[in-house]
Scaffold this motif. Structure first.
Motif, PDB file in Angstrom:
ATOM      1  N   THR A 166      17.109  45.471  94.085  1.00 64.79           N
ATOM      2  CA  THR A 166      15.797  44.882  94.348  1.00 64.79           C
ATOM      3  C   THR A 166      15.023  44.700  93.046  1.00 64.79           C
ATOM      4  O   THR A 166      14.402  43.652  92.820  1.00 64.79           O
ATOM      5  CB  THR A 166      15.003  45.760  95.337  1.00 64.79           C
ATOM      6  N   ALA A 199      16.446  43.784 103.377  1.00 66.08           N
ATOM      7  CA  ALA A 199      15.811  44.215 102.134  1.00 66.08           C
ATOM      8  C   ALA A 199      14.300  44.096 102.304  1.00 66.08           C
ATOM      9  O   ALA A 199      13.808  43.140 102.897  1.00 66.08           O
ATOM     10  CB  ALA A 199      16.277  43.338 100.986  1.00 66.08           C
ATOM     11  N   PHE A 219      10.732  43.854 100.289  1.00 70.68           N
ATOM     12  CA  PHE A 219      10.153  43.531  99.001  1.00 70.68           C
ATOM     13  C   PHE A 219       8.652  43.766  99.017  1.00 70.68           C
ATOM     14  O   PHE A 219       8.003  43.597 100.049  1.00 70.68           O
ATOM     15  CB  PHE A 219      10.432  42.068  98.633  1.00 70.68           C
TER      16      PHE A 219
END
Length: 77
Positions: free
Chosen positions: A10, A43, A45
């Motif tokens: 990330t 994921a 963010f």
């Protein structure tokens, strides 16, 4: 490429986004592999770290990552 954690992958994507998307596809592939290894489905963010932190930018990012097999969500700030 060495095996990265989801957090490291990330961070690589954040750096790539700040560098005008340099090697973004390679970083997305690394993130996808890290997610699979860690048994995660998406994921997450931080929108404040994105180059385009507006609705259009976030939706474009989600669509681009989805085409490469990675589900994206954004943390609440």
């Amino acid at each position: 490429m060495s095996e990265l954690t989801v957090a490291a992958a990330t961070e690589s994507i954040y750096a790539s986004l700040q560098a005008d998307n340099a090697d973004i596809d390679a970083h997305i592939a690394a993130l996808k592999a890290a997610l699979a290894r860690e048994g995660m489905k998406e994921a997450v963010f931080d929108p404040t770290k994105l180059a385009q932190n507006n609705r259009q930018g976030r939706k474009f990012m989600q669509a681009y990552f989805r085409k490469r097999g990675v589900s994206v969500s954004f943390s609440e700030q």
